[in-house]
Design a protein around this motif. Structure first.
Motif, PDB file in Angstrom:
ATOM      1  N   UNK A 175       0.839  -1.204   0.000  1.00 49.12           N
ATOM      2  CA  UNK A 175       0.000   0.000   0.000  1.00 49.12           C
ATOM      3  C   UNK A 175       0.874   1.253   0.000  1.00 49.12           C
ATOM      4  N   UNK A 176       1.969   1.219   0.752  1.00 41.74           N
ATOM      5  CA  UNK A 176       2.878   2.367   0.786  1.00 41.74           C
ATOM      6  C   UNK A 176       3.461   2.640  -0.599  1.00 41.74           C
ATOM      7  N   UNK A 177       3.835   1.585  -1.319  1.00 38.71           N
ATOM      8  CA  UNK A 177       4.319   1.765  -2.695  1.00 38.71           C
ATOM      9  C   UNK A 177       3.210   2.284  -3.601  1.00 38.71           C
ATOM     10  N   UNK A 224      14.659   3.563  -5.504  1.00 39.87           N
ATOM     11  CA  UNK A 224      15.866   3.472  -4.681  1.00 39.87           C
ATOM     12  C   UNK A 224      15.840   2.227  -3.804  1.00 39.87           C
ATOM     13  N   UNK A 225      17.031   1.756  -3.447  1.00 40.47           N
ATOM     14  CA  UNK A 225      17.162   0.665  -2.502  1.00 40.47           C
ATOM     15  C   UNK A 225      18.278   1.025  -1.534  1.00 40.47           C
ATOM     16  N   UNK A 226      18.098   0.910  -0.241  1.00 38.97           N
ATOM     17  CA  UNK A 226      16.877   0.483   0.436  1.00 38.97           C
ATOM     18  C   UNK A 226      15.772   1.522   0.282  1.00 38.97           C
ATOM     19  N   UNK A 227      14.526   1.079   0.463  1.00 35.63           N
ATOM     20  CA  UNK A 227      13.378   1.980   0.291  1.00 35.63           C
ATOM     21  C   UNK A 227      13.464   3.184   1.217  1.00 35.63           C
ATOM     22  N   UNK A 228      13.057   4.328   0.722  1.00 37.34           N
ATOM     23  CA  UNK A 228      13.042   5.556   1.518  1.00 37.34           C
ATOM     24  C   UNK A 228      11.710   6.254   1.361  1.00 37.34           C
ATOM     25  N   UNK A 229      11.232   6.789   2.473  1.00 36.87           N
ATOM     26  CA  UNK A 229      10.053   7.640   2.441  1.00 36.87           C
ATOM     27  C   UNK A 229      10.527   9.000   1.979  1.00 36.87           C
ATOM     28  N   UNK A 230       9.812   9.582   1.052  1.00 34.32           N
ATOM     29  CA  UNK A 230      10.201  10.880   0.496  1.00 34.32           C
ATOM     30  C   UNK A 230       9.961  12.022   1.451  1.00 34.32           C
ATOM     31  N   UNK A 231      10.861  12.213   2.427  1.00 32.22           N
ATOM     32  CA  UNK A 231      10.765  13.323   3.371  1.00 32.22           C
ATOM     33  C   UNK A 231       9.782  13.058   4.480  1.00 32.22           C
TER      34      UNK A 231
END
Length: 88
Positions: free
Chosen positions: A60-62, A71-78
């Motif tokens: 759901x987050x994706x 990007x890897x590892x996954x990052x939340x955009x701010x």
């Protein structure tokens, strides 16, 4: 009906770690929280996004654009990042 909630910095770090495949104990150690504290934050995110488990939370987050596949590892955009959860 659309609801708007906020993703805290702690929740952002937790969801990034879950998406990267880290275990609860490892997440807790990395963010200086108890395992129960991590589980509390996870359960609140599951409820807020209305998903049954961690894999569904990451999916759901994706799908909502919270996590980026670029990007890897996954990052939340701010963090904190706004979440737009759609009620069904």
């Amino acid at each position: 009906m659309e609801t708007r909630t906020e993703l805290s910095e702690m929740e952002a770090r937790i969801i990034e770690s879950i998406a990267a495949g880290q275990r609860t104990a490892d997440i807790a150690r990395n963010i200086y929280l108890s395992r129960q504290g991590v589980e509390f934050h996870v359960s609140k995110m599951l409820q807020r996004l209305r998903v049954p488990n961690r894999p569904a939370l990451v999916a759901k987050a994706y799908s909502m654009g919270i996590l980026s596949a670029a990007s890897w590892p996954p990052k939340v955009g701010g963090a904190p990042a706004p979440l737009n959860a759609v009620d069904r």
